[in-house]
Design a protein around this motif. Structure first.
Motif, PDB file in Angstrom:
ATOM      1  N   LEU A 151       0.821  -1.204   0.000  1.00  0.00           N
ATOM      2  CA  LEU A 151       0.000   0.000   0.000  1.00  0.00           C
ATOM      3  C   LEU A 151       0.857   1.256   0.000  1.00  0.00           C
ATOM      4  O   LEU A 151       0.540   2.245  -0.681  1.00  0.00           O
ATOM      5  N   VAL A 152       1.962   1.236   0.751  1.00  0.00           N
ATOM      6  CA  VAL A 152       2.874   2.384   0.757  1.00  0.00           C
ATOM      7  C   VAL A 152       3.485   2.574  -0.630  1.00  0.00           C
ATOM      8  O   VAL A 152       3.623   3.708  -1.123  1.00  0.00           O
ATOM      9  N   PHE A 153       3.843   1.485  -1.291  1.00  0.00           N
ATOM     10  CA  PHE A 153       4.360   1.588  -2.659  1.00  0.00           C
ATOM     11  C   PHE A 153       3.306   2.159  -3.594  1.00  0.00           C
ATOM     12  O   PHE A 153       3.626   2.955  -4.491  1.00  0.00           O
ATOM     13  N   PHE A 154       2.042   1.796  -3.399  1.00  0.00           N
ATOM     14  CA  PHE A 154       0.984   2.333  -4.254  1.00  0.00           C
ATOM     15  C   PHE A 154       0.856   3.837  -4.082  1.00  0.00           C
ATOM     16  O   PHE A 154       0.708   4.572  -5.069  1.00  0.00           O
ATOM     17  N   PHE A 155       0.931   4.333  -2.843  1.00  0.00           N
ATOM     18  CA  PHE A 155       0.857   5.775  -2.625  1.00  0.00           C
ATOM     19  C   PHE A 155       2.026   6.489  -3.304  1.00  0.00           C
ATOM     20  O   PHE A 155       1.854   7.565  -3.910  1.00  0.00           O
ATOM     21  N   GLY A 156       3.211   5.906  -3.204  1.00  0.00           N
ATOM     22  CA  GLY A 156       4.355   6.509  -3.877  1.00  0.00           C
ATOM     23  C   GLY A 156       4.230   6.477  -5.383  1.00  0.00           C
ATOM     24  O   GLY A 156       4.559   7.454  -6.067  1.00  0.00           O
ATOM     25  N   LEU A 157       3.740   5.356  -5.916  1.00  0.00           N
ATOM     26  CA  LEU A 157       3.558   5.252  -7.367  1.00  0.00           C
ATOM     27  C   LEU A 157       2.513   6.244  -7.859  1.00  0.00           C
ATOM     28  O   LEU A 157       2.675   6.862  -8.924  1.00  0.00           O
ATOM     29  N   HIS A 158       1.461   6.421  -7.092  1.00  0.00           N
ATOM     30  CA  HIS A 158       0.437   7.397  -7.471  1.00  0.00           C
ATOM     31  C   HIS A 158       0.992   8.818  -7.455  1.00  0.00           C
ATOM     32  O   HIS A 158       0.667   9.636  -8.325  1.00  0.00           O
ATOM     33  N   GLU A 159       1.861   9.113  -6.495  1.00  0.00           N
ATOM     34  CA  GLU A 159       2.477  10.449  -6.437  1.00  0.00           C
ATOM     35  C   GLU A 159       3.393  10.678  -7.634  1.00  0.00           C
ATOM     36  O   GLU A 159       3.399  11.772  -8.225  1.00  0.00           O
ATOM     37  N   CYS A 199      -4.994   4.329 -11.670  1.00  0.00           N
ATOM     38  CA  CYS A 199      -3.763   3.819 -11.059  1.00  0.00           C
ATOM     39  C   CYS A 199      -4.067   2.692 -10.071  1.00  0.00           C
ATOM     40  O   CYS A 199      -3.349   1.688 -10.028  1.00  0.00           O
ATOM     41  N   GLY A 200      -5.111   2.856  -9.283  1.00  0.00           N
ATOM     42  CA  GLY A 200      -5.479   1.808  -8.331  1.00  0.00           C
ATOM     43  C   GLY A 200      -5.917   0.527  -9.016  1.00  0.00           C
ATOM     44  O   GLY A 200      -5.586  -0.579  -8.563  1.00  0.00           O
ATOM     45  N   THR A 201      -6.651   0.663 -10.109  1.00  0.00           N
ATOM     46  CA  THR A 201      -7.084  -0.532 -10.848  1.00  0.00           C
ATOM     47  C   THR A 201      -5.899  -1.276 -11.439  1.00  0.00           C
ATOM     48  O   THR A 201      -5.812  -2.511 -11.351  1.00  0.00           O
ATOM     49  N   LEU A 202      -4.976  -0.544 -12.074  1.00  0.00           N
ATOM     50  CA  LEU A 202      -3.791  -1.186 -12.651  1.00  0.00           C
ATOM     51  C   LEU A 202      -2.923  -1.807 -11.564  1.00  0.00           C
ATOM     52  O   LEU A 202      -2.363  -2.896 -11.753  1.00  0.00           O
ATOM     53  N   TRP A 203      -2.790  -1.137 -10.438  1.00  0.00           N
ATOM     54  CA  TRP A 203      -1.984  -1.686  -9.345  1.00  0.00           C
ATOM     55  C   TRP A 203      -2.598  -2.975  -8.805  1.00  0.00           C
ATOM     56  O   TRP A 203      -1.885  -3.941  -8.551  1.00  0.00           O
ATOM     57  N   TRP A 204      -3.917  -2.994  -8.609  1.00  0.00           N
ATOM     58  CA  TRP A 204      -4.569  -4.194  -8.077  1.00  0.00           C
ATOM     59  C   TRP A 204      -4.587  -5.328  -9.090  1.00  0.00           C
ATOM     60  O   TRP A 204      -4.505  -6.497  -8.728  1.00  0.00           O
ATOM     61  N   TRP A 205      -4.648  -5.003 -10.361  1.00  0.00           N
ATOM     62  CA  TRP A 205      -4.752  -6.026 -11.393  1.00  0.00           C
ATOM     63  C   TRP A 205      -3.406  -6.660 -11.714  1.00  0.00           C
ATOM     64  O   TRP A 205      -3.284  -7.879 -11.824  1.00  0.00           O
ATOM     65  N   LYS A 206      -2.373  -5.846 -11.840  1.00  0.00           N
ATOM     66  CA  LYS A 206      -1.077  -6.352 -12.280  1.00  0.00           C
ATOM     67  C   LYS A 206       0.075  -5.977 -11.357  1.00  0.00           C
ATOM     68  O   LYS A 206       0.892  -6.825 -10.988  1.00  0.00           O
ATOM     69  N   VAL A 256      10.367   4.760  -4.514  1.00  0.00           N
ATOM     70  CA  VAL A 256       8.914   4.933  -4.576  1.00  0.00           C
ATOM     71  C   VAL A 256       8.288   4.661  -3.217  1.00  0.00           C
ATOM     72  O   VAL A 256       7.337   5.346  -2.806  1.00  0.00           O
ATOM     73  N   VAL A 257       8.810   3.686  -2.486  1.00  0.00           N
ATOM     74  CA  VAL A 257       8.322   3.433  -1.128  1.00  0.00           C
ATOM     75  C   VAL A 257       8.572   4.650  -0.235  1.00  0.00           C
ATOM     76  O   VAL A 257       7.710   5.044   0.568  1.00  0.00           O
ATOM     77  N   THR A 258       9.747   5.269  -0.365  1.00  0.00           N
ATOM     78  CA  THR A 258      10.048   6.471   0.409  1.00  0.00           C
ATOM     79  C   THR A 258       9.102   7.611   0.050  1.00  0.00           C
ATOM     80  O   THR A 258       8.641   8.357   0.923  1.00  0.00           O
ATOM     81  N   ILE A 259       8.800   7.768  -1.238  1.00  0.00           N
ATOM     82  CA  ILE A 259       7.847   8.799  -1.663  1.00  0.00           C
ATOM     83  C   ILE A 259       6.479   8.540  -1.054  1.00  0.00           C
ATOM     84  O   ILE A 259       5.783   9.473  -0.603  1.00  0.00           O
ATOM     85  N   GLY A 260       6.069   7.270  -1.008  1.00  0.00           N
ATOM     86  CA  GLY A 260       4.794   6.944  -0.379  1.00  0.00           C
ATOM     87  C   GLY A 260       4.775   7.257   1.104  1.00  0.00           C
ATOM     88  O   GLY A 260       3.771   7.762   1.630  1.00  0.00           O
ATOM     89  N   MET A 261       5.879   6.989   1.789  1.00  0.00           N
ATOM     90  CA  MET A 261       5.950   7.312   3.218  1.00  0.00           C
ATOM     91  C   MET A 261       5.901   8.824   3.448  1.00  0.00           C
ATOM     92  O   MET A 261       5.235   9.300   4.378  1.00  0.00           O
ATOM     93  N   VAL A 262       6.598   9.586   2.598  1.00  0.00           N
ATOM     94  CA  VAL A 262       6.559  11.049   2.724  1.00  0.00           C
ATOM     95  C   VAL A 262       5.150  11.566   2.494  1.00  0.00           C
ATOM     96  O   VAL A 262       4.665  12.458   3.221  1.00  0.00           O
ATOM     97  N   ARG A 263       4.462  10.993   1.531  1.00  0.00           N
ATOM     98  CA  ARG A 263       3.092  11.438   1.259  1.00  0.00           C
ATOM     99  C   ARG A 263       2.164  11.116   2.422  1.00  0.00           C
ATOM    100  O   ARG A 263       1.304  11.935   2.784  1.00  0.00           O
ATOM    101  N   ILE A 264       2.319   9.956   3.011  1.00  0.00           N
ATOM    102  CA  ILE A 264       1.469   9.583   4.145  1.00  0.00           C
ATOM    103  C   ILE A 264       1.729  10.494   5.336  1.00  0.00           C
ATOM    104  O   ILE A 264       0.791  10.969   5.999  1.00  0.00           O
ATOM    105  N   VAL A 265       3.002  10.773   5.615  1.00  0.00           N
ATOM    106  CA  VAL A 265       3.340  11.654   6.741  1.00  0.00           C
ATOM    107  C   VAL A 265       2.801  13.061   6.503  1.00  0.00           C
ATOM    108  O   VAL A 265       2.198  13.681   7.399  1.00  0.00           O
ATOM    109  N   LYS A 266       2.979  13.600   5.297  1.00  0.00           N
ATOM    110  CA  LYS A 266       2.472  14.935   5.006  1.00  0.00           C
ATOM    111  C   LYS A 266       0.950  14.967   5.038  1.00  0.00           C
ATOM    112  O   LYS A 266       0.350  15.979   5.456  1.00  0.00           O
ATOM    113  N   GLY A 267       0.308  13.884   4.610  1.00  0.00           N
ATOM    114  CA  GLY A 267      -1.144  13.831   4.694  1.00  0.00           C
ATOM    115  C   GLY A 267      -1.641  13.832   6.130  1.00  0.00           C
ATOM    116  O   GLY A 267      -2.622  14.500   6.458  1.00  0.00           O
TER     117      GLY A 267
END
Length: 307
Positions: A151-159, A199-206, A256-267
């Motif tokens: 999930l953290v990777f997904f947030f980073g990939l979306h960012e 992005c969420g659909t592609l992440w969940w599918w593949k 990308v995982v780090t980007i996801g963590m930064v996004r979660i913390v800022k959120g």
């Protein structure tokens, strides 16, 4: 009357045709970045399997096509684009302030439209040819991550996908549909929802399973090096060494995982700031100062002097 009618007809046509077409085009072209991660993960797994087999099987035409593509095509351009966008996203995430304004205004550097055109064209060609000749059979996934890390990777990939859309895709689409010049427009809620859903659909599918090959290949090579006996056969052990591409794939994944963590913390910080602001508004809804008037303080001082 004719001029007014013509302008009204153009506005109605833009509402009915241009805006939906722009939304669909922007969303589809923005998916090139997560598809780039999908292609790089398949490229990493297929190159590792190809180094083990030494010769591609003749029964699978897709694998044979990929071997030709891998031997005669250098994916350095795709690595350079994905790495640059990821690094730029991380830098912006660490340096920009937590605000609720349009995120496009906080981007200090936007490339020229011609550079965006060229980048988009090269990425589309590389991803299209690469995914055409690869499949998900024989992926090297390695140790399976838990759902939280995915999930953290997904947030980073979306960012990263959002920055790719704002820097490369939207200037190209707006320049094509609207014309030349500086046409900066704010993102709508519909555009953000469409990007998040796609992005969420592609992440969940593949992607949630296949993208782990970026780090799975390096982990598999380390495990095989520990299991194989140390002897003088350098040809066998040499194919299991962690190379530069394996390190780059590992670096991209955890960036990308780090980007996801930064996004979660800022959120979380932004949500906390909103709660504190609402509590302060409820305590002092009209913004009236709780300090006593200056006249009363002056009268009190005079009374003290008289005593």
């Amino acid at each position: 009357m004719s001029i007014f009618g013509g302008g009204k007809w153009r506005r109605e046509a833009e509402q009915l045709v241009v805006k939906p077409f722009r939304l669909v085009t922007t969303t589809l072209l923005s998916l090139l970045l997560p598809l780039s991660f999908l292609f790089l993960s398949r490229l990493s797994s297929a190159s590792f399997l190809f180094s083990l087999t030494k010769s591609p099987p003749q029964t699978e035409s897709s694998f044979f096509f990929f071997s030709v593509f891998f031997n005669y095509t250098n994916p350095a351009i795709l690595y350079a684009v994905v790495s640059s966008i990821s690094v730029y996203t991380l830098v912006l995430g660490l340096t920009t302030k937590i605000t609720a304004t349009d995120p496009s205004r906080s981007i200090p550097f936007l490339p020229h439209v011609s550079i965006a055109w060229l980048t988009l064209f090269l990425v589309q060609i590389s991803v299209g040819l690469g995914l055409e000749g690869t499949n998900a059979n024989g992926l090297i996934i390695g140790s399976e991550r838990n759902f939280l890390s995915r999930l953290v990777f997904f947030f980073g990939l979306h960012e990263v996908m959002l920055l790719w859309c704002r820097v490369i895709v939207r200037p190209v689409v707006d320049n094509t549909l609207i014309g030349g010049g500086d046409h900066k427009r704010e993102e709508t809620v519909v555009e953000r929802v469409a990007l998040a859903v796609s992005c969420g659909t592609l992440w969940w599918w593949k992607l949630r399973d296949e993208v782990e090959a970026l780090v799975g290949v390096a982990e598999a090579k380390k495990a095989l090096l520990l299991l194989l006996p140390i002897d003088g056969n350098n040809n066998v052990n040499g194919s299991f060494d962690v190379g530069t591409l394996d390190f780059v794939n590992w670096w991209l994944y955890y960036m990308v995982v780090t980007i996801g963590m930064v996004r979660i913390v800022k959120g979380c910080l932004w949500f906390g700031m909103v709660l504190l602001f609402e509590q302060g508004t409820r305590r002092n809804p009209r913004g009236v100062s709780t300090a006593p008037p200056a006249s009363s303080l002056h009268n009190d001082d005079e009374g003290d002097n008289k005593v």
